[in-house]
Design a protein around this motif. Structure first.
Motif, PDB file in Angstrom:
ATOM      1  N   SER A 209       0.825  -1.214   0.000  1.00 19.84           N
ATOM      2  CA  SER A 209       0.000   0.000   0.000  1.00 19.84           C
ATOM      3  C   SER A 209       0.857   1.262   0.000  1.00 19.84           C
ATOM      4  CB  SER A 209      -0.923   0.005   1.218  1.00 19.84           C
ATOM      5  OG  SER A 209      -1.755  -1.125   1.210  1.00 19.84           O
ATOM      6  N   GLN A 210       1.848   1.319   0.872  1.00 13.88           N
ATOM      7  CA  GLN A 210       2.709   2.497   0.945  1.00 13.88           C
ATOM      8  C   GLN A 210       3.462   2.701  -0.361  1.00 13.88           C
ATOM      9  OE1 GLN A 210       2.946   4.908   3.165  1.00 13.88           O
ATOM     10  NE2 GLN A 210       4.553   5.932   1.964  1.00 13.88           N
ATOM     11  N   LEU A 211       3.956   1.591  -0.917  1.00 16.55           N
ATOM     12  CA  LEU A 211       4.675   1.678  -2.179  1.00 16.55           C
ATOM     13  C   LEU A 211       3.748   2.132  -3.301  1.00 16.55           C
ATOM     14  CD1 LEU A 211       7.296   1.238  -3.745  1.00 16.55           C
ATOM     15  CD2 LEU A 211       6.606  -1.144  -4.092  1.00 16.55           C
ATOM     16  N   SER A 212       2.519   1.655  -3.286  1.00 20.62           N
ATOM     17  CA  SER A 212       1.556   2.058  -4.314  1.00 20.62           C
ATOM     18  C   SER A 212       1.302   3.562  -4.259  1.00 20.62           C
ATOM     19  CB  SER A 212       0.236   1.302  -4.128  1.00 20.62           C
ATOM     20  OG  SER A 212       0.428  -0.082  -4.290  1.00 20.62           O
ATOM     21  N   PHE A 213       1.252   4.089  -3.036  1.00 22.04           N
ATOM     22  CA  PHE A 213       1.070   5.538  -2.869  1.00 22.04           C
ATOM     23  C   PHE A 213       2.260   6.289  -3.457  1.00 22.04           C
ATOM     24  CE2 PHE A 213       1.809   9.353  -0.233  1.00 22.04           C
ATOM     25  CZ  PHE A 213       0.644  10.065  -0.551  1.00 22.04           C
ATOM     26  N   GLU A 214       3.479   5.775  -3.200  1.00 20.41           N
ATOM     27  CA  GLU A 214       4.664   6.426  -3.742  1.00 20.41           C
ATOM     28  C   GLU A 214       4.701   6.333  -5.267  1.00 20.41           C
ATOM     29  OE1 GLU A 214       8.271   5.151  -1.877  1.00 20.41           O
ATOM     30  OE2 GLU A 214       7.347   5.019   0.112  1.00 20.41           O
ATOM     31  N   ILE A 215       4.234   5.216  -5.800  1.00 20.93           N
ATOM     32  CA  ILE A 215       4.201   5.060  -7.264  1.00 20.93           C
ATOM     33  C   ILE A 215       3.233   6.050  -7.897  1.00 20.93           C
ATOM     34  CG2 ILE A 215       3.518   3.483  -9.129  1.00 20.93           C
ATOM     35  CD1 ILE A 215       4.655   1.194  -7.443  1.00 20.93           C
ATOM     36  N   GLU A 216       2.064   6.240  -7.261  1.00 17.76           N
ATOM     37  CA  GLU A 216       1.090   7.214  -7.782  1.00 17.76           C
ATOM     38  C   GLU A 216       1.663   8.623  -7.737  1.00 17.76           C
ATOM     39  OE1 GLU A 216      -1.824   6.870  -9.308  1.00 17.76           O
ATOM     40  OE2 GLU A 216      -1.377   4.715  -9.286  1.00 17.76           O
ATOM     41  N   GLN A 217       2.345   8.930  -6.636  1.00 15.12           N
ATOM     42  CA  GLN A 217       2.984  10.245  -6.541  1.00 15.12           C
ATOM     43  C   GLN A 217       4.024  10.428  -7.644  1.00 15.12           C
ATOM     44  OE1 GLN A 217       4.426  10.440  -2.412  1.00 15.12           O
ATOM     45  NE2 GLN A 217       2.936  12.067  -2.027  1.00 15.12           N
ATOM     46  N   ASN A 218       4.770   9.370  -7.901  1.00 14.04           N
ATOM     47  CA  ASN A 218       5.787   9.435  -8.946  1.00 14.04           C
ATOM     48  C   ASN A 218       5.154   9.645 -10.327  1.00 14.04           C
ATOM     49  OD1 ASN A 218       7.532   7.474 -11.022  1.00 14.04           O
ATOM     50  ND2 ASN A 218       8.785   8.833  -9.746  1.00 14.04           N
ATOM     51  N   LYS A 219       4.033   8.985 -10.578  1.00 14.37           N
ATOM     52  CA  LYS A 219       3.349   9.156 -11.859  1.00 14.37           C
ATOM     53  C   LYS A 219       2.907  10.616 -12.043  1.00 14.37           C
ATOM     54  CE  LYS A 219       1.580   4.432 -12.329  1.00 14.37           C
ATOM     55  NZ  LYS A 219       0.363   3.586 -12.352  1.00 14.37           N
ATOM     56  N   ILE A 220       2.401  11.191 -10.969  1.00 11.13           N
ATOM     57  CA  ILE A 220       1.962  12.591 -11.028  1.00 11.13           C
ATOM     58  C   ILE A 220       3.147  13.508 -11.290  1.00 11.13           C
ATOM     59  CG2 ILE A 220       0.978  14.488  -9.669  1.00 11.13           C
ATOM     60  CD1 ILE A 220      -0.747  12.370  -8.237  1.00 11.13           C
ATOM     61  N   SER A 221       4.282  13.207 -10.601  1.00 11.32           N
ATOM     62  CA  SER A 221       5.480  14.036 -10.790  1.00 11.32           C
ATOM     63  C   SER A 221       5.987  13.950 -12.225  1.00 11.32           C
ATOM     64  CB  SER A 221       6.578  13.597  -9.817  1.00 11.32           C
ATOM     65  OG  SER A 221       6.172  13.781  -8.472  1.00 11.32           O
ATOM     66  N   ILE A 222       5.917  12.747 -12.812  1.00 13.11           N
ATOM     67  CA  ILE A 222       6.360  12.586 -14.202  1.00 13.11           C
ATOM     68  C   ILE A 222       5.459  13.374 -15.145  1.00 13.11           C
ATOM     69  CG2 ILE A 222       6.589  10.927 -16.091  1.00 13.11           C
ATOM     70  CD1 ILE A 222       7.500   8.871 -14.003  1.00 13.11           C
ATOM     71  N   GLU A 223       4.170  13.251 -14.938  1.00 10.07           N
ATOM     72  CA  GLU A 223       3.214  13.976 -15.788  1.00 10.07           C
ATOM     73  C   GLU A 223       3.401  15.483 -15.639  1.00 10.07           C
ATOM     74  OE1 GLU A 223      -1.605  14.123 -16.697  1.00 10.07           O
ATOM     75  OE2 GLU A 223      -0.790  12.772 -15.167  1.00 10.07           O
ATOM     76  N   THR A 224       3.616  15.928 -14.400  1.00 11.45           N
ATOM     77  CA  THR A 224       3.853  17.354 -14.152  1.00 11.45           C
ATOM     78  C   THR A 224       5.129  17.824 -14.840  1.00 11.45           C
ATOM     79  OG1 THR A 224       2.737  17.185 -12.005  1.00 11.45           O
ATOM     80  CG2 THR A 224       4.186  19.084 -12.347  1.00 11.45           C
ATOM     81  N   GLY A 225       6.151  16.995 -14.812  1.00 10.62           N
ATOM     82  CA  GLY A 225       7.420  17.324 -15.448  1.00 10.62           C
ATOM     83  C   GLY A 225       7.265  17.517 -16.950  1.00 10.62           C
ATOM     84  N   TYR A 226       6.543  16.600 -17.597  1.00  6.45           N
ATOM     85  CA  TYR A 226       6.319  16.732 -19.041  1.00  6.45           C
ATOM     86  C   TYR A 226       5.500  17.994 -19.355  1.00  6.45           C
ATOM     87  CZ  TYR A 226       8.231  12.134 -20.212  1.00  6.45           C
ATOM     88  OH  TYR A 226       9.070  11.064 -20.418  1.00  6.45           O
ATOM     89  N   LEU A 227       4.492  18.269 -18.515  1.00  2.41           N
ATOM     90  CA  LEU A 227       3.678  19.474 -18.735  1.00  2.41           C
ATOM     91  C   LEU A 227       4.531  20.729 -18.586  1.00  2.41           C
ATOM     92  CD1 LEU A 227       0.393  18.502 -16.850  1.00  2.41           C
ATOM     93  CD2 LEU A 227       0.715  18.726 -19.334  1.00  2.41           C
TER      94      LEU A 227
END
Length: 373
Positions: A94-112
């Motif tokens: 669960s904790q890792l899944s939360f970190e993965i979701e945060q990472n996905k958001i950071s990647i998307e934000t970076g591209y934007l």
């Protein structure tokens, strides 16, 4: 007087009669019939009997792990065939899944962010073109240089941040693999324990047991007196009381150089030491892991004079056979070498092609005439 004469005549007649019976028996009695065998040069091997236990050569036990947390799902069932790399158990991440979701958001934000900066640069290029028509190209570049420097720096920083976020993604994906325990062997699922939790107890049961039933070994122990007789590559016959009429071929694949202490009690006393041994069993075996076995290890093989143990008689700690020559049995002392089951090597006392009596009865005696069956 006459009475004494008649007594004498009677005694003489009795003696004559007894002698006659003895002569008759000697002349007409048949020799004792005996079964014989020929002494031959044959290969014979000595063996060592060692108790053992049947085990899987390739086996994997998956236990709960407090570091990984609670078991989320067991993905296999008993009897299922698995290959190397198949996922067996997945733990709650669960904790890792939360970190993965945060990472996905950071990647998307970076591209934007990078796309936004690229549009700002394109807008600055348009301004530069318009300004060049008014004041000239060099003057336009001079006036807009600070803005170009600023936006180029922001693009570089955005790319560095995105690269770092992508590296974090790779690290998270590696961590995610830790929550999935995969099969290290190709085989069959032998046991699944759904009730086992992530908590470590005194008697820890595996979540999953995987093994190959096509690759079995027998393990046992050798005493310090026997370990010098056994070496890698020696042939082994494996037997079991469960299937008394069956036997399997094997080979010694490992003899430990370091003993395993099995002594208990006073540490000041000499403790018994035993050397672990592993035997590879050829082909399939109808028994299950954990079954008790007897390993007959061939420790020596040689060519020699070989007879059946049924021909040997023992007297005063000495071994004898009855050697048959020209229909006469002669008692012959022999020296025994190695034995293999009911076969015995004769080191001294017999020669090749000698005939000896099998299963000699008490009626056979030295110098007796015998008839060979």
């Amino acid at each position: 007087m006459k009475k004494k004469i008649w007594i004498g005549i009677g005694v003489a007649t009795l003696i004559i009669l007894m002698v006659g019976v003895s002569v008759y028996r000697t002349a007409f009695a048949k020799p004792l019939a005996v079964e014989v065998m020929e002494v031959k040069q044959e290969k014979i091997s000595s063996s060592l009997m060692v108790p053992g236990t049947l085990e899987l050569q390739e086996e994997q036990l998956v236990f709960p792990s407090p570091e990984l947390g609670q078991v989320e799902e067991i993905l296999v069932e008993v009897g299922q065939q698995v290959k190397k790399g198949d996922v067996l158990v997945r733990f709650d991440d669960s904790q890792l899944s939360f970190e993965i979701e945060q990472n996905k958001i950071s990647i998307e934000t970076g591209y934007l962010r990078i796309n936004q900066l690229q549009k700002q640069k394109e807008h600055l290029d348009s301004r530069k073109k318009e300004l060049s028509e008014q004041v000239g190209k060099k003057e336009a570049e001079k006036q807009l240089a600070p803005e170009y420097d600023q936006i180029e720096m922001e693009i570089k920083l955005a790319n560095l941040e995105l690269k770092q976020t992508l590296l974090q993604k790779e690290a998270l994906e590696e961590r995610e693999k830790d929550f999935e325990l995969t099969s290290l062997v190709e085989g069959i699922v032998l046991a699944v324990n759904e009730k086992t939790t992530e908590l470590v107890t005194e008697v820890q049961m595996p979540l999953v047991q995987v093994g190959s039933l096509h690759s079995m070994i027998a393990t046992g122990f050798l005493s310090e007196y026997d370990v010098l007789k056994v070496s890698k590559g020696q042939k082994v016959i494996v037997k079991s009381d469960v299937l008394p009429n069956e036997e399997w071929q094997g080979e010694v694949i490992d003899v430990a150089s370091v003993p395993q202490s099995t002594g208990l009690g006073n540490p000041l006393e000499n403790q018994a030491v035993q050397f672990p041994i592993i035997v590879q069993i050829d082909g399939g075996i109808e028994l299950k892991p954990g079954f008790q076995l007897i390993m007959e290890i061939e420790t020596e093989e040689k060519e020699g004079l070989v007879i059946s143990s049924e021909a040997i008689i023992y007297e005063n700690d000495k071994a004898f056979v009855y050697l048959v020559n020209d229909g006469i049995a002669h008692k012959q002392e022999v020296e025994i070498g190695i034995t293999s089951g009911e076969r015995m090597e004769i080191v001294e006392g017999l020669s090749d092609e000698d005939m000896i009596v099998l299963n000699p009865s008490d009626k056979v005696g030295d110098g007796m005439e015998v008839a060979v069956e």
